[in-house]
Design an enzyme around this catalytic site. Structure first.
Site, PDB file in Angstrom:
ATOM      1  N   ARG A 184      -7.542  20.183  22.917  1.00  0.00           N
ATOM      2  CA  ARG A 184      -6.252  20.391  23.512  1.00  0.00           C
ATOM      3  C   ARG A 184      -6.054  18.868  24.213  1.00  0.00           C
ATOM      4  O   ARG A 184      -7.160  18.006  24.243  1.00  0.00           O
ATOM      5  CB  ARG A 184      -6.747  21.113  24.681  1.00  0.00           C
ATOM      6  CG  ARG A 184      -6.388  22.823  24.662  1.00  0.00           C
ATOM      7  CD  ARG A 184      -6.843  22.769  26.137  1.00  0.00           C
ATOM      8  NE  ARG A 184      -6.929  24.518  25.920  1.00  0.00           N
ATOM      9  CZ  ARG A 184      -7.969  24.697  26.173  1.00  0.00           C
ATOM     10  NH1 ARG A 184      -8.946  24.586  25.247  1.00  0.00           N
ATOM     11  NH2 ARG A 184      -7.717  26.879  25.885  1.00  0.00           N
ATOM     12  N   THR A 190      -8.718   2.592   7.246  1.00  0.00           N
ATOM     13  CA  THR A 190      -8.603   1.385   8.291  1.00  0.00           C
ATOM     14  C   THR A 190      -7.055   1.665   8.546  1.00  0.00           C
ATOM     15  O   THR A 190      -6.507   0.432   8.862  1.00  0.00           O
ATOM     16  CB  THR A 190      -8.949   0.402   6.487  1.00  0.00           C
ATOM     17  OG1 THR A 190      -7.735   0.528   6.014  1.00  0.00           O
ATOM     18  CG2 THR A 190     -10.046  -0.137   6.518  1.00  0.00           C
ATOM     19  N   ASP A 211       0.814  -1.302  -0.063  1.00  0.00           N
ATOM     20  CA  ASP A 211      -0.103   0.215   0.150  1.00  0.00           C
ATOM     21  C   ASP A 211       0.836   0.953  -0.039  1.00  0.00           C
ATOM     22  O   ASP A 211       0.448   2.423  -0.571  1.00  0.00           O
ATOM     23  CB  ASP A 211      -0.742  -0.298   1.420  1.00  0.00           C
ATOM     24  CG  ASP A 211      -2.299  -1.112   0.863  1.00  0.00           C
ATOM     25  OD1 ASP A 211      -2.118  -1.788  -0.111  1.00  0.00           O
ATOM     26  OD2 ASP A 211      -3.041  -0.932   2.031  1.00  0.00           O
ATOM     27  N   ASN A 240      -6.753   6.363  11.331  1.00  0.00           N
ATOM     28  CA  ASN A 240      -7.372   6.263  11.326  1.00  0.00           C
ATOM     29  C   ASN A 240      -8.252   5.242  12.476  1.00  0.00           C
ATOM     30  O   ASN A 240      -8.605   5.682  13.866  1.00  0.00           O
ATOM     31  CB  ASN A 240      -9.005   6.859  11.146  1.00  0.00           C
ATOM     32  CG  ASN A 240      -9.835   6.642  11.342  1.00  0.00           C
ATOM     33  OD1 ASN A 240     -10.540   7.642  11.901  1.00  0.00           O
ATOM     34  ND2 ASN A 240     -10.945   5.358  10.988  1.00  0.00           N
ATOM     35  N   SER A 291      -6.463   3.101  14.186  1.00  0.00           N
ATOM     36  CA  SER A 291      -5.787   2.420  15.276  1.00  0.00           C
ATOM     37  C   SER A 291      -5.680   3.458  16.597  1.00  0.00           C
ATOM     38  O   SER A 291      -5.445   3.529  17.530  1.00  0.00           O
ATOM     39  CB  SER A 291      -3.752   2.566  15.208  1.00  0.00           C
ATOM     40  OG  SER A 291      -3.852   3.604  14.963  1.00  0.00           O
ATOM     41  N   ASN A 305      -5.145   8.095   2.287  1.00  0.00           N
ATOM     42  CA  ASN A 305      -5.420   8.244   3.364  1.00  0.00           C
ATOM     43  C   ASN A 305      -6.532   9.097   4.295  1.00  0.00           C
ATOM     44  O   ASN A 305      -7.146   9.417   4.363  1.00  0.00           O
ATOM     45  CB  ASN A 305      -4.699   7.184   3.827  1.00  0.00           C
ATOM     46  CG  ASN A 305      -4.181   5.445   3.491  1.00  0.00           C
ATOM     47  OD1 ASN A 305      -4.907   5.096   2.626  1.00  0.00           O
ATOM     48  ND2 ASN A 305      -3.612   4.809   3.780  1.00  0.00           N
TER      49      ASN A 305
END
Length: 268
Positions: free
Chosen positions: A148, A161, A45, A164, A166, A122
């Site tokens: 904050r 996937t 990827d 984001n 994680s 991504n």
């Protein structure tokens, strides 16, 4: 049909590239790195991300095909033992494509009169290194929260996937032209409050971030890192452009998600 082969530096990828070049020469395909119709990436990827940015100014005319030389990725459909099948598909190509949405990013720096524009396949992130980031977050032109924390991530459906996920973000099907805003290490106590949940933003809305005035922000746009520039404002929206993949055999999105994160459910 004009073809470009875009491979990473891995020896296995380079070997596959040489093999493809030989097969294409035997079948009299036209190779054109400047203005290709099809860009074949060999690697993973990350390799396809690099190729996307290499040809992002030609997205209306370029379609991508991914060959993976490691684990199956979200953008790579073909295995190295399927090169002859891929060539047959190329020979019978009828122009069909599957499209995925992209992220349009407009960044205004304090030392520039005009904003700079970027595209992401991504995601994009904004962080401060070693210090708390403070920023006002607007959705559709209305102030939503005063954030904050460590940073913010805005992703596309296919990017949902990646980083984001994680961060605890949702996985979104790429048929939806939606953005996702996910907080990174937000502070929530009696003084500071944020939503603390991923937000799915409709395609007719946009996200604007106004960070506190400082020059030590670290920004990423896919694989590109931008550091040390004084960011005044960042606006995110769904791009009018899309990435196009040659629709020879494009694996279903949820099948990709299952393969990447769950595996064979019958063996669990």
């Amino acid at each position: 049909m004009k073809i470009e082969i875009y491979a990473n530096d891995n020896e296995k990828s380079l070997k596959v590239k040489r093999e493809l070049e030989t097969k294409f020469a035997e079948r009299h395909f036209v190779m054109d790195a400047e203005h290709p119709d099809i860009v074949i990436t060999i690697g993973g990827d990350g390799t396809l991300l690099s190729a996307f940015h290499q040809y992002e100014d030609q997205l209306d005319s370029v379609r991508f095909v991914g060959i993976h030389t490691g684990h199956l990725g979200f953008y790579t459909d073909w295995r190295t033992d399927e090169l002859d099948d891929l060539i047959i598909s190329l020979e019978s190509d009828n122009g069909q494509a599957i499209t995925y949405p992209l992220l349009d990013i407009s960044v205004r720096y304090r030392d520039k009169n005009k904003p700079e524009r970027y595209l992401a396949l991504n995601e994009a992130t904004l962080k401060r290194i070693g210090m708390t980031m403070a920023a006002d977050v607007y959705i559709g032109g209305e102030l939503f929260e005063r954030f904050r924390g460590d940073g913010l991530c805005v992703s596309t459906p296919t990017g949902s996937t990646a980083y984001n996920k994680s961060l605890g973000g949702a996985v979104i099907h790429p048929s939806l032209d939606a953005l996702q805003l996910t907080e990174i290490g937000s502070l929530n106590n009696l003084v500071y409050r944020t939503i603390s949940s991923p937000l799915i933003i409709a395609p007719n809305d946009w996200i604007t971030i106004f960070p506190n005035e400082t020059s030590d922000y670290f920004m990423t746009i896919d694989q590109e890192n931008i550091y040390g520039r004084d960011v005044e404002q960042i606006m995110f929206k769904i791009s009018k452009k899309k990435i196009r993949f040659a629709k020879y055999r494009h694996n279903a999105f949820w099948k990709r998600v299952q393969s990447a994160f769950i595996g064979d459910v019958h063996e669990i």
